[in-house]
Design a protein around this motif. Structure first.
Motif, mmCIF file in Angstrom:
data_model
loop_
_atom_site.group_PDB
_atom_site.id
_atom_site.type_symbol
_atom_site.label_atom_id
_atom_site.label_comp_id
_atom_site.label_asym_id
_atom_site.label_seq_id
_atom_site.Cartn_x
_atom_site.Cartn_y
_atom_site.Cartn_z
ATOM 1 N N SER A 1 57.135 25.734 3.277
ATOM 2 C CA SER A 1 58.566 25.699 2.973
ATOM 3 C C SER A 1 58.901 26.813 2.001
ATOM 4 O O SER A 1 58.019 27.576 1.570
ATOM 5 C CB SER A 1 58.921 24.343 2.343
ATOM 6 N N GLU A 2 60.170 26.895 1.616
ATOM 7 C CA GLU A 2 60.563 27.859 0.596
ATOM 8 C C GLU A 2 59.897 27.544 -0.733
ATOM 9 O O GLU A 2 59.671 28.432 -1.552
ATOM 10 C CB GLU A 2 62.088 27.851 0.423
ATOM 11 N N ALA A 3 59.579 26.286 -0.954
ATOM 12 C CA ALA A 3 58.954 25.878 -2.216
ATOM 13 C C ALA A 3 57.482 26.238 -2.266
ATOM 14 O O ALA A 3 56.969 26.685 -3.300
ATOM 15 C CB ALA A 3 59.137 24.373 -2.424
ATOM 16 N N LEU A 4 56.765 26.038 -1.151
ATOM 17 C CA LEU A 4 55.317 26.225 -1.125
ATOM 18 C C LEU A 4 54.867 26.792 0.216
ATOM 19 O O LEU A 4 55.330 26.344 1.271
ATOM 20 C CB LEU A 4 54.591 24.890 -1.334
ATOM 21 N N ALA A 5 53.922 27.719 0.150
ATOM 22 C CA ALA A 5 53.315 28.243 1.369
ATOM 23 C C ALA A 5 52.128 27.399 1.807
ATOM 24 O O ALA A 5 51.765 27.390 2.988
ATOM 25 C CB ALA A 5 52.883 29.695 1.163
ATOM 26 N N LYS A 6 51.511 26.708 0.860
ATOM 27 C CA LYS A 6 50.351 25.865 1.171
ATOM 28 C C LYS A 6 50.377 24.646 0.264
ATOM 29 O O LYS A 6 51.081 24.637 -0.754
ATOM 30 C CB LYS A 6 49.051 26.651 0.986
ATOM 31 N N GLY B 1 54.292 16.282 2.155
ATOM 32 C CA GLY B 1 53.713 17.224 3.103
ATOM 33 C C GLY B 1 54.730 17.695 4.120
ATOM 34 O O GLY B 1 54.843 18.899 4.404
ATOM 35 N N GLN B 2 55.490 16.763 4.669
ATOM 36 C CA GLN B 2 56.476 17.123 5.690
ATOM 37 C C GLN B 2 57.558 18.040 5.145
ATOM 38 O O GLN B 2 58.069 18.914 5.869
ATOM 39 C CB GLN B 2 57.094 15.848 6.262
ATOM 40 N N LEU B 3 57.908 17.862 3.861
ATOM 41 C CA LEU B 3 58.959 18.677 3.248
ATOM 42 C C LEU B 3 58.434 19.944 2.595
ATOM 43 O O LEU B 3 59.219 20.771 2.118
ATOM 44 C CB LEU B 3 59.718 17.845 2.203
ATOM 45 N N GLY B 4 57.110 20.090 2.531
ATOM 46 C CA GLY B 4 56.528 21.276 1.901
ATOM 47 C C GLY B 4 56.720 21.306 0.408
ATOM 48 O O GLY B 4 56.938 22.370 -0.187
ATOM 49 N N GLY C 1 72.456 25.560 -7.457
ATOM 50 C CA GLY C 1 71.910 26.912 -7.395
ATOM 51 C C GLY C 1 70.746 27.188 -8.322
ATOM 52 O O GLY C 1 70.208 28.296 -8.305
ATOM 53 N N LEU C 2 70.348 26.212 -9.136
ATOM 54 C CA LEU C 2 69.244 26.424 -10.070
ATOM 55 C C LEU C 2 67.900 26.131 -9.407
ATOM 56 O O LEU C 2 67.788 25.239 -8.568
ATOM 57 C CB LEU C 2 69.417 25.557 -11.313
ATOM 58 N N ASP C 3 66.899 26.878 -9.795
ATOM 59 C CA ASP C 3 65.555 26.725 -9.241
ATOM 60 C C ASP C 3 64.786 25.723 -10.094
ATOM 61 O O ASP C 3 64.164 26.084 -11.094
ATOM 62 C CB ASP C 3 64.838 28.074 -9.208
ATOM 63 N N ILE C 4 64.841 24.470 -9.718
ATOM 64 C CA ILE C 4 64.152 23.396 -10.437
ATOM 65 C C ILE C 4 63.086 22.833 -9.507
ATOM 66 O O ILE C 4 63.408 22.157 -8.519
ATOM 67 C CB ILE C 4 65.132 22.287 -10.851
ATOM 68 N N PRO C 5 61.813 23.107 -9.756
ATOM 69 C CA PRO C 5 60.769 22.607 -8.862
ATOM 70 C C PRO C 5 60.797 21.086 -8.759
ATOM 71 O O PRO C 5 60.831 20.384 -9.774
ATOM 72 C CB PRO C 5 59.472 23.090 -9.519
ATOM 73 N N GLY D 1 70.287 18.471 -1.954
ATOM 74 C CA GLY D 1 71.511 19.123 -1.498
ATOM 75 C C GLY D 1 72.420 19.535 -2.638
ATOM 76 O O GLY D 1 73.132 20.549 -2.537
ATOM 77 N N TYR D 2 72.419 18.774 -3.739
ATOM 78 C CA TYR D 2 73.222 19.175 -4.896
ATOM 79 C C TYR D 2 72.657 20.434 -5.548
ATOM 80 O O TYR D 2 73.413 21.281 -6.033
ATOM 81 C CB TYR D 2 73.281 18.048 -5.919
ATOM 82 N N LEU D 3 71.329 20.537 -5.567
ATOM 83 C CA LEU D 3 70.706 21.717 -6.180
ATOM 84 C C LEU D 3 70.774 22.930 -5.259
ATOM 85 O O LEU D 3 70.883 24.069 -5.729
ATOM 86 C CB LEU D 3 69.255 21.395 -6.538
ATOM 87 N N ASN D 4 70.713 22.686 -3.956
ATOM 88 C CA ASN D 4 70.733 23.771 -2.976
ATOM 89 C C ASN D 4 71.750 23.429 -1.887
ATOM 90 O O ASN D 4 71.413 22.822 -0.872
ATOM 91 C CB ASN D 4 69.346 23.950 -2.361
ATOM 92 N N PRO D 5 73.015 23.797 -2.090
ATOM 93 C CA PRO D 5 74.070 23.418 -1.139
ATOM 94 C C PRO D 5 73.822 23.901 0.289
ATOM 95 O O PRO D 5 74.379 23.322 1.233
ATOM 96 C CB PRO D 5 75.326 24.065 -1.736
#
Length: 335
Positions: free
Chosen positions: A210-215, A179-182, A160-164, A140-144
């Motif tokens: 998820s937004e992070a991963l499609a698979k 898995g549940q969070l993608g 707002g930074l894209d940190i995998p 939540g801190y990285l993505n409000p």
């Protein structure tokens, strides 16, 4: 060939110092970048004289500052040891300094023994059950937009930074959660191989895009100690065996030189335990590694390998990783 990365425990060798270890880590990272390795991760451990990467975010910054393109990150940060806001700020700082190159791998274990856990102010009854809540707050801190951070608190830098974010584990808990969070998942089979295949199945069967991963994307940790001959590699590997033996005995220490005969050092019970812990290890020449890595790839369908290798002599350590890089490049060229 799938991507291959390095997990560095920043080993302190017998007769050496943490300062020496940091210089060797940077040297290895610079070589790894030249050889084509994908990531260079460092791990948080505490109260272990043979591992100097306890202040993990600091050594990540040191390595990232001395390289130019290889991704650098944590494998991992033990999130329950830290306030999520602090981790968001630390990795926000790293990403701001080295944009597009920082990974945040997270674990839920203490990375330490009970006295060190007490010194870290970690609750003595904590078993990692609060990891999902800590992770949610951190994200939540990285993505409000997730709305999971503490209200009216912002991570600057970080927001707002894209940190995998990767979840790390040696059991099914983090596998299922990833898995549940993608999210991408890394399994620590380099020291805890027993649950690898069930964890990978749990991760893949529970995966939600998820937004992070499609698979699903699963990284598998493995020990590789390579040399020109199988015999030489087996000799080098006795340093790692001694390190695990000392941990079994409750006396972790600095990384020791290789020995000619491990049989003189361990009991049959200790030998069995160490060999079981290191069962996902490949020790040998390039051809030995080629054959065994192919078998492991068939067993795991790993999307990425991350290699650890506790080798006493720095030149031999460099040579080991160079041999693996040559092998990967040969496989890629022959596709």
């Amino acid at each position: 060939m799938i991507p291959v990365s390095i997990l560095d425990l920043a080993p302190v060798v017998e007769g050496g110092t943490p300062r020496d270890s940091f210089h060797r880590s940077l040297d290895l990272a610079q070589h790894a970048e030249k050889w084509g390795y994908h990531r260079y991760w460092l791990a948080e451990h505490h109260n272990m004289p043979g591992i100097s990467s306890s202040a993990t975010s600091l050594i990540i910054g040191y390595v990232a500052g001395g390289t130019t393109k290889i991704r650098v990150g944590s494998g991992g940060i033990m999130l329950p040891n830290h306030a999520p806001l602090v981790i968001a700020e630390q990795f926000g700082t790293l990403e701001s300094l080295y944009p597009g190159r920082i990974d945040l791998g997270l674990g839920r274990a203490p990375g330490s023994d009970q006295p060190a856990a007490r010194a870290l102010r970690r609750g003595l009854t904590s078993d990692g059950h609060d990891f999902p809540e800590l992770l949610s707050e951190l994200r939540g801190y990285l993505n409000p937009s997730l709305g999971t951070a503490i209200p009216n608190v912002r991570a600057v830098p970080g927001e707002g930074l894209d940190i995998p974010i990767w979840l790390l584990g040696s059991s099914g808990f983090s596998a299922q959660l990833a898995g549940q969070l993608g999210l991408p998942f890394a399994f620590a089979s380099h020291f805890a191989p027993d649950y690898l295949l069930p964890a990978l199945e749990l991760y893949r069967s529970n995966f939600r895009p998820s937004e992070a991963l499609a698979k699903p994307h699963a990284m598998v940790g493995i020990n590789i100690i390579a040399a020109d001959t199988d015999e030489q590699a087996r000799w080098l590997a006795t340093s790692q065996q001694q390190q695990f033996l000392n941990i079994v005995r409750g006396r972790p220490g600095m990384l020791k030189p290789p020995v000619d005969d491990m049989e003189a050092l361990w009991s049959e019970q200790e030998k069995a335990y160490v060999q079981k812990s290191l069962s996902f290890s490949i020790v040998g020449s390039k051809e030995t590694i080629r054959a065994k890595l192919r078998t492991l790839q068939q067993q795991t369908a790993a999307d990425e390998w991350i290699i650890a290798g506790q080798i006493y002599d720095h030149a031999a350590r460099l040579k080991s990783y160079e041999i693996v890089a040559e092998l990967v490049n040969e496989i890629e060229a022959n596709k």
